[in-house]
Design a protein around this motif. Structure first.
Motif, PDB file in Angstrom:
ATOM      1  N   THR A 257       0.839  -1.196   0.000  1.00  0.00           N
ATOM      2  CA  THR A 257       0.000   0.000   0.000  1.00  0.00           C
ATOM      3  C   THR A 257       0.872   1.245   0.000  1.00  0.00           C
ATOM      4  OG1 THR A 257      -1.750  -1.148   1.228  1.00  0.00           O
ATOM      5  CG2 THR A 257      -1.790   1.265   1.261  1.00  0.00           C
ATOM      6  N   ILE A 258       0.487   2.215  -0.829  1.00  0.00           N
ATOM      7  CA  ILE A 258       1.173   3.503  -0.859  1.00  0.00           C
ATOM      8  C   ILE A 258       0.218   4.575  -0.351  1.00  0.00           C
ATOM      9  CG2 ILE A 258       2.359   5.234  -2.254  1.00  0.00           C
ATOM     10  CD1 ILE A 258       3.046   3.035  -4.234  1.00  0.00           C
ATOM     11  N   ILE A 259       0.669   5.362   0.614  1.00  0.00           N
ATOM     12  CA  ILE A 259      -0.109   6.479   1.144  1.00  0.00           C
ATOM     13  C   ILE A 259       0.588   7.765   0.720  1.00  0.00           C
ATOM     14  CG2 ILE A 259      -0.993   7.597   3.225  1.00  0.00           C
ATOM     15  CD1 ILE A 259      -0.707   4.825   4.611  1.00  0.00           C
ATOM     16  N   PHE A 260      -0.135   8.638   0.050  1.00  0.00           N
ATOM     17  CA  PHE A 260       0.445   9.903  -0.398  1.00  0.00           C
ATOM     18  C   PHE A 260       0.045  11.030   0.546  1.00  0.00           C
ATOM     19  CE2 PHE A 260       0.753   7.678  -4.493  1.00  0.00           C
ATOM     20  CZ  PHE A 260       2.059   7.987  -4.816  1.00  0.00           C
ATOM     21  N   ILE A 318       8.069   4.569  -8.525  1.00  0.00           N
ATOM     22  CA  ILE A 318       7.766   3.275  -7.940  1.00  0.00           C
ATOM     23  C   ILE A 318       7.057   2.437  -8.988  1.00  0.00           C
ATOM     24  CG2 ILE A 318       6.600   2.076  -6.070  1.00  0.00           C
ATOM     25  CD1 ILE A 318       6.691   4.776  -4.543  1.00  0.00           C
ATOM     26  N   ASP A 319       7.733   1.420  -9.470  1.00  0.00           N
ATOM     27  CA  ASP A 319       7.185   0.602 -10.546  1.00  0.00           C
ATOM     28  C   ASP A 319       7.005  -0.815 -10.046  1.00  0.00           C
ATOM     29  OD1 ASP A 319       6.268  -0.200 -12.956  1.00  0.00           O
ATOM     30  OD2 ASP A 319       8.206  -0.196 -13.974  1.00  0.00           O
ATOM     31  N   ILE A 320       5.982  -1.026  -9.235  1.00  0.00           N
ATOM     32  CA  ILE A 320       5.700  -2.333  -8.642  1.00  0.00           C
ATOM     33  C   ILE A 320       4.282  -2.720  -9.038  1.00  0.00           C
ATOM     34  CG2 ILE A 320       5.500  -3.634  -6.485  1.00  0.00           C
ATOM     35  CD1 ILE A 320       7.463  -1.624  -5.253  1.00  0.00           C
ATOM     36  N   ASP A 321       4.143  -3.873  -9.674  1.00  0.00           N
ATOM     37  CA  ASP A 321       2.844  -4.244 -10.236  1.00  0.00           C
ATOM     38  C   ASP A 321       1.817  -4.676  -9.197  1.00  0.00           C
ATOM     39  OD1 ASP A 321       3.691  -3.689 -12.783  1.00  0.00           O
ATOM     40  OD2 ASP A 321       4.235  -5.762 -13.266  1.00  0.00           O
ATOM     41  N   ASP A 322       2.250  -5.116  -8.021  1.00  0.00           N
ATOM     42  CA  ASP A 322       1.297  -5.699  -7.076  1.00  0.00           C
ATOM     43  C   ASP A 322       0.952  -4.775  -5.909  1.00  0.00           C
ATOM     44  OD1 ASP A 322       3.774  -5.847  -5.938  1.00  0.00           O
ATOM     45  OD2 ASP A 322       3.600  -7.909  -5.239  1.00  0.00           O
ATOM     46  N   VAL A 323       0.947  -3.472  -6.126  1.00  0.00           N
ATOM     47  CA  VAL A 323       0.415  -2.539  -5.133  1.00  0.00           C
ATOM     48  C   VAL A 323      -1.105  -2.650  -5.174  1.00  0.00           C
ATOM     49  CG1 VAL A 323       0.127  -0.109  -4.500  1.00  0.00           C
ATOM     50  CG2 VAL A 323       2.367  -0.959  -5.238  1.00  0.00           C
ATOM     51  N   THR A 324      -1.710  -3.057  -4.067  1.00  0.00           N
ATOM     52  CA  THR A 324      -3.158  -3.290  -4.062  1.00  0.00           C
ATOM     53  C   THR A 324      -3.956  -2.040  -3.722  1.00  0.00           C
ATOM     54  OG1 THR A 324      -3.195  -3.947  -1.717  1.00  0.00           O
ATOM     55  CG2 THR A 324      -2.794  -5.687  -3.358  1.00  0.00           C
ATOM     56  N   HIS A 325      -3.396  -1.153  -2.885  1.00  0.00           N
ATOM     57  CA  HIS A 325      -4.126   0.028  -2.433  1.00  0.00           C
ATOM     58  C   HIS A 325      -3.257   1.281  -2.525  1.00  0.00           C
ATOM     59  CE1 HIS A 325      -6.595  -3.135  -0.748  1.00  0.00           C
ATOM     60  NE2 HIS A 325      -7.490  -2.273  -0.321  1.00  0.00           N
ATOM     61  N   VAL A 326      -3.860   2.373  -2.954  1.00  0.00           N
ATOM     62  CA  VAL A 326      -3.271   3.701  -2.875  1.00  0.00           C
ATOM     63  C   VAL A 326      -4.223   4.570  -2.060  1.00  0.00           C
ATOM     64  CG1 VAL A 326      -2.746   5.812  -4.154  1.00  0.00           C
ATOM     65  CG2 VAL A 326      -1.898   3.621  -4.991  1.00  0.00           C
ATOM     66  N   ILE A 327      -3.673   5.290  -1.088  1.00  0.00           N
ATOM     67  CA  ILE A 327      -4.495   6.139  -0.224  1.00  0.00           C
ATOM     68  C   ILE A 327      -3.983   7.570  -0.312  1.00  0.00           C
ATOM     69  CG2 ILE A 327      -5.311   6.560   2.127  1.00  0.00           C
ATOM     70  CD1 ILE A 327      -4.722   3.601   2.739  1.00  0.00           C
ATOM     71  N   ASN A 328      -4.857   8.486  -0.660  1.00  0.00           N
ATOM     72  CA  ASN A 328      -4.538   9.911  -0.651  1.00  0.00           C
ATOM     73  C   ASN A 328      -4.929  10.482   0.707  1.00  0.00           C
ATOM     74  OD1 ASN A 328      -3.583  10.310  -3.392  1.00  0.00           O
ATOM     75  ND2 ASN A 328      -5.691   9.959  -4.052  1.00  0.00           N
TER      76      ASN A 328
END
Length: 451
Positions: A257-260, A318-328
């Motif tokens: 998961t990536i949180i911005f 960030i070039d990762i294919d299996d990021v399931t969630h992005v949160i702003n």
């Protein structure tokens, strides 16, 4: 009616060595942008390539660049002077593109070097002096080395500008023009980006020779958002946002998961609060030195942590294919930032979830984004961390708690401090390179293994 599979790299005439290297990574068939660009790029045609983030642009330009430098009679034999040059806007993207090219060129003996800020000059100068065939670099460091006389650009036969719109936004146009003046006029130029505003097209046509503009999708604006990405948007009180995120991180099926966050201080704070709740978290922001940023990204890529809190400095690196969630954590400043952020999930055919927490003072900004992208989401609900609607929308199990375990340390949570009490900016001006090559000399003569 059955849909015909996309052609393989072999079928499109890519060198056997490159095809074997790609097949070793499980890559055999092309994405749309690759299928459309490869035949032209392999022939030396100038190309303006456009496709959504995460849909294969890197191999769309990287494979033909490697192929031509490796075995194209129109390009002189590699002699230690760069034949291929790829310019990217950020350090993180530089590292990622360099890694992708290394994998694709593993059987060719081509030497690939990445040049970007935050590294000592001596490292990169030593690599350049030892000989390189392909360079991936950021504009500022490339110009620094060129002006020092350490970077030779007279042998460049293939030039690529990746994420050109981002470079324009970051003010790199003067540096780009200097680099264009330094490379030979007789060359192949490829320009790739997820979006292609008018100024970029105008710029491209001033230094490209009869470029072919290729779009891998329809021209509708809404196509800039992945169809495989579920978008969830709601109002959230500022004091409740970290609690909301703590619940989201316990959703069923949640993976990387990536949180911005909007600011460096905000990214550090969110990461620290999640670490206190027991989550495996790392952070990436502008006040971190380059080695620390690389450690954070490596920990995220390898799975040592599964939550990355980042400012937009990392959005395109960030070039990762299996990021399931992005949160702003907050609403992005504009629609293109929103597109690039949520483009970190739902990549390469995978499904993903993009969640935006809208503060009370951000409603108008969100409405503008929704209208610009035709999302039809201007009217949004108000949810709290304990709202059953939140749990239902994101498949959060009933009865989860904010804290999932003992407090954990967070890599990169607090910006480094200078003597004046503010973030230490000394690392910002330091630029450097990391060698990606294997140091071997390329073979001469007919280097391409024929099938």
């Amino acid at each position: 009616m059955a849909v015909s599979p996309s052609p393989t790299f072999v079928e499109l005439g890519v060198a056997a060595e490159i095809c074997d290297a790609l097949e070793g990574q499980g890559i055999t068939r092309t994405f749309a942008i690759q299928e459309l660009t490869l035949p032209l790029a392999l022939d030396g045609t100038d190309i303006i390539g456009q496709a959504r983030t995460g849909m294969g642009k890197t191999l769309g330009f990287g494979v033909p660049l490697i192929d031509r430098v490796f075995d194209d009679a129109r390009i002189p034999e590699p002699d230690g002077t760069a034949r291929g040059l790829i310019i990217v806007p950020t350090r993180e993207l530089c590292v990622q593109v360099g890694e992708d090219l290394h994998h694709a060129a593993a059987s060719t003996n081509l030497r690939i070097c990445t040049i970007y800020g935050g590294r000592p000059y001596d490292e990169q100068i030593e690599q350049l002096e030892s000989g390189v065939d392909i360079i991936v670099g950021t504009p500022g460091r490339l110009i620094d080395l060129y002006q020092r006389g350490s970077l030779e650009l007279s042998g460049v036969a293939v030039l690529v500008l990746d994420e050109a719109d981002e470079m324009l936004d970051l003010g790199f146009l003067p540096d780009i023009e200097k680099i264009l003046a330094a490379v030979p006029q007789e060359r192949q130029t490829m320009l790739f980006s997820a979006t292609m505003p008018g100024p970029i097209l105008t710029l491209a046509r001033t230094f490209m020779q009869r470029p072919v503009h290729i779009r891998a999708e329809s021209g509708e604006e809404e196509a800039t958002v992945h169809e495989t990405t579920k978008q969830v948007v709601f109002q959230s009180h500022q004091m409740d946002k970290v609690s909301v995120i703590a619940h989201i991180l316990q959703a069923k099926g949640r993976g990387r998961t990536i949180i911005f966050a909007r600011t460096k201080r905000g990214a550090a704070s969110v990461a620290e609060q999640l670490g206190e709740r027991g989550f495996l978290v790392t952070a990436v922001h502008g006040d971190m030195g380059q080695p620390a940023r690389e450690r954070s990204l490596t920990a995220f890529r390898t799975g040592d942590v599964d939550v990355l809190v980042a400012t937009d400095v990392a959005a395109r690196g960030i070039d990762i294919d299996d990021v399931t969630h992005v949160i702003n954590h907050q609403v992005p400043d504009d629609e293109m930032t929103y597109v690039h952020r949520i483009g970190r999930t739902g990549r390469a055919g995978h499904s993903g979830v993009a969640i935006t927490l809208v503060g009370w003072d951000e409603l108008q900004k969100w409405k503008m984004i929704s209208d610009s992208l035709n999302l039809d989401m201007a009217e949004i609900p108000t949810w709290f961390s304990n709202s059953p609607e939140l749990a239902e929308a994101l498949d959060i199990p009933e009865g989860v708690e904010e804290k999932v375990g003992p407090s954990r340390p967070v890599l990169g949570a607090r910006p480094p401090r200078g003597r004046d009490g503010r973030g230490d900016r000394r690392n910002r001006s330091a630029r450097g390179a990391r060698d990606g090559g294997d140091g071997r000399r390329p073979r001469h003569g007919d280097r391409r293994r024929r099938r």
